[in-house]
Scaffold this motif. Structure first.
Motif, short mmCIF file in Angstrom:
data_model
loop_
_atom_site.label_atom_id
_atom_site.label_comp_id
_atom_site.label_asym_id
_atom_site.label_seq_id
_atom_site.Cartn_x
_atom_site.Cartn_y
_atom_site.Cartn_z
N ASN A 14 0.80 -1.23 0.00
CA ASN A 14 0.00 0.00 0.00
C ASN A 14 0.83 1.28 0.00
O ASN A 14 0.45 2.28 -0.62
CB ASN A 14 -0.91 0.02 1.23
N GLU A 15 1.97 1.26 0.69
CA GLU A 15 2.70 2.51 0.95
C GLU A 15 4.05 2.58 0.25
O GLU A 15 4.62 3.67 0.14
CB GLU A 15 2.89 2.69 2.46
N GLY A 16 4.62 1.45 -0.14
CA GLY A 16 5.88 1.49 -0.86
C GLY A 16 7.10 1.36 0.02
O GLY A 16 7.03 1.24 1.25
N ALA A 17 8.26 1.42 -0.64
CA ALA A 17 9.53 1.07 0.01
C ALA A 17 9.96 2.05 1.09
O ALA A 17 10.64 1.67 2.04
CB ALA A 17 10.63 0.97 -1.05
N THR A 18 9.59 3.32 0.97
CA THR A 18 10.03 4.28 1.98
C THR A 18 9.45 3.96 3.34
O THR A 18 10.12 4.15 4.37
CB THR A 18 9.67 5.72 1.57
N LEU A 19 8.22 3.47 3.38
CA LEU A 19 7.64 3.08 4.67
C LEU A 19 8.42 1.91 5.25
O LEU A 19 8.70 1.88 6.46
CB LEU A 19 6.17 2.70 4.51
N CYS A 20 8.80 0.96 4.40
CA CYS A 20 9.56 -0.20 4.89
C CYS A 20 10.85 0.23 5.55
O CYS A 20 11.22 -0.25 6.63
CB CYS A 20 9.86 -1.15 3.73
N ALA A 21 11.57 1.13 4.89
CA ALA A 21 12.86 1.59 5.43
C ALA A 21 12.69 2.37 6.72
O ALA A 21 13.62 2.43 7.53
CB ALA A 21 13.57 2.45 4.38
N GLY A 22 11.50 2.95 6.93
CA GLY A 22 11.27 3.74 8.13
C GLY A 22 10.81 2.93 9.33
O GLY A 22 10.57 3.49 10.40
N MET A 23 10.68 1.61 9.19
CA MET A 23 10.27 0.79 10.32
C MET A 23 11.35 0.80 11.41
O MET A 23 12.54 0.67 11.11
CB MET A 23 10.05 -0.67 9.87
N THR A 24 10.93 0.94 12.64
CA THR A 24 11.84 0.88 13.78
C THR A 24 11.20 0.04 14.87
O THR A 24 10.00 -0.26 14.84
CB THR A 24 12.16 2.27 14.36
N ILE A 25 11.99 -0.32 15.83
CA ILE A 25 11.48 -1.10 16.96
C ILE A 25 10.49 -0.29 17.77
O ILE A 25 9.67 -0.82 18.52
CB ILE A 25 12.65 -1.61 17.84
N ASP A 26 10.53 1.04 17.63
CA ASP A 26 9.64 1.92 18.38
C ASP A 26 8.30 2.13 17.68
O ASP A 26 7.27 2.32 18.35
CB ASP A 26 10.30 3.28 18.63
N ASN A 27 8.29 2.12 16.34
CA ASN A 27 7.04 2.40 15.64
C ASN A 27 6.38 1.17 15.05
O ASN A 27 5.34 1.26 14.40
CB ASN A 27 7.24 3.46 14.55
N ARG A 28 6.99 0.00 15.25
CA ARG A 28 6.43 -1.23 14.69
C ARG A 28 5.98 -2.16 15.80
O ARG A 28 6.81 -2.76 16.51
CB ARG A 28 7.48 -1.94 13.83
N PRO A 29 4.68 -2.28 16.02
CA PRO A 29 4.22 -3.21 17.07
C PRO A 29 4.28 -4.65 16.59
O PRO A 29 3.96 -4.96 15.44
CB PRO A 29 2.77 -2.78 17.29
#
Length: 456
Positions: A249-264
């Protein structure tokens, strides 16, 4: 309990079809590894392309996929991140069944690749079991089953090119394995979304194939009871398909922005020895008693003044009307929720107890909509019901006591949402023909993460 003592006449064939759809990878349970350890010789592996077009269909699909993935990332990495793509040095289909076949870089034995695919950053190699894994994926899910697994491994190569591997070496707690795996699932979703927009010869990716890709990921989920904090955790089915959806849905930039803090992450260990002993599954009748009480409390709180019904096996509605909705049904004539015990028993036994609970909870959500003045018929009703079922599930996720989610329950919900539209059917037994498992899981996920207020 007496209220659920007899079936309402549903045949077991639909349950059997569902079971086949969601359990086809039961014999292929190894995870897709993204962290294979290199052998000392791996660092000097030659930078050559080892894959060639093969005569068998799975081999041709693998070749087409790797070529398409290279093309995708040659364009996407500069567009999304301002970096040039460096082609992966080697793709290696490993003939695991050939005793004379040499092992690929980063493993000691050819047999170590059995039922596996992996990316090794030390040699910049993507390798896979060409004898077992790839043909099995192709047979069970079609070309997209092969594509999603290879796209996941190439996703790890993307991480390497963006410097994530180096950052993980410096700070492993910031980039645990489960986060890296979710990022790779996300990158796979981004790549397959492009293949849907710009078709690749020999690699169809339509709406049905999108669901099959997620079913393939379900087959690589962690064993139940593995906690998200475990060093080897790769993710449960819910987390893996969620990451795939985000990439799509959102593309590669969202994937790269995943962190342990924002990914439940939702997987967990068993909370008790008793739950472990029963593999997280209650007997069906005990489960239905819990759902009857617990769903009534939850949905009753969303419609003040409404007295939620007890479960029954029929009521005022004729059997054909009830059967159209699936193994559980909402009867508009008397406001009741009826269950087909035989059909739910099959679902419970073959998929798990929360697959049955998900279907029943959906009918309580539909009953609540009707009680609150919303029509229980039509596309909005089915969409809201699916979301509300997720909200109910979210309530159980962190319940302090009483009826709680066990490890594996969310995966069971994912499986039933992917394989059947029961939860999304309205009171007439109709679901939106434009919806697929992808949309159903998306709405369920919205409710789970954001609560009933997000269900419109």
């Amino acid at each position: 309990m007496g209220a659920v003592s007899a079936p309402i006449g549903r045949a077991a064939t639909l349950v059997a079809t569902l079971v086949v759809a969601v359990l086809v990878l039961a014999s292929c349970s190894q995870v897709v590894s993204g962290s294979a350890q290199p052998t000392p010789a791996a660092a000097s592996a030659p930078a050559t392309r080892a894959i060639a077009a093969q005569a068998d269909p799975p081999g041709r699909v693998a070749d087409a996929t790797t070529r398409a993935l290279q093309d995708f990332w040659r364009a996407e990495l500069p567009a999304a991140f301002g970096r040039e793509w460096r082609d992966i040095s080697t793709f290696i289909p490993v003939e695991v069944q050939d005793p004379a076949a040499p092992p690929p870089p980063c493993v000691n034995r050819t047999a170590d690749v059995a039922d596996q695919a992996f990316y090794c950053p030390a040699a910049d190699v993507v390798a896979w079991d060409a004898d077992g894994l790839i043909p099995a994926l192709h047979e069970r899910f079609g070309p997209v089953g092969v594509a999603v697994v290879l796209a996941h491994e190439v996703g790890h190569a993307v991480q390497n090119r963006l410097g994530v591997d180096a950052e993980q070496s410096r700070d492993p707690q910031r980039f645990p394995t489960i986060l890296l795996e979710s990022m790779a699932d996300c990158y796979a979703g981004a790549a397959l979304a492009r293949f849907a927009e710009e078709p690749v010869a020999g690699l169809p990716v339509g709406l049905q194939e999108r669901d099959r890709a997620m079913q393939a990921l379900v087959g690589f989920r962690d064993p139940i009871g593995v906690a998200a904090s475990d060093e080897s955790a790769h993710g449960n089915a819910f987390d893996r398909v969620s990451a795939f959806q985000d990439g799509w849905n959102e593309g590669a930039t969202l994937c790269a922005g995943m962190t342990i803090d924002n990914r439940p992450f939702t997987q967990r260990r068993f909370a008790s020895e008793a739950d472990l002993a029963r593999a997280g599954n209650l007997p069906l009748r005990e489960l239905l008693a819990f759902v009857e009480r617990d769903a009534a409390e939850f949905f009753g709180g969303l419609a003040p003044g409404w007295d939620p019904p007890q479960l029954s096996t029929g009521g005022a509605c004729p059997v054909p009307e009830l059967a159209a909705q699936g193994p559980a049904a909402y009867c508009r004539d008397d406001g009741g929720v009826a269950v087909d015990v035989a059909a739910l028993e099959g679902l419970h036994d073959e998929v798990g107890d929360f697959a049955a609970a998900t279907v029943v909870a959906g009918r309580y959500g539909l009953a609540m909509l009707d009680a609150g003045g919303q029509s229980p018929v039509g596309r909005p009703a089915g969409a809201a019901t699916t979301c509300l079922t997720g909200a109910y599930t979210g309530r159980l996720f962190d319940a302090a006591d009483g009826f709680q989610l066990s490890p594996g329950d969310l995966d069971e919900a994912v499986q039933v949402l992917l394989a059947a539209d029961w939860v999304a059917r309205d009171a007439a037994g109709v679901s939106d023909p434009a919806d697929h498992g992808f949309e159903r899981i998306g709405r369920f996920r919205t409710g789970l993460l954001e609560g009933p207020g997000a269900c419109g």
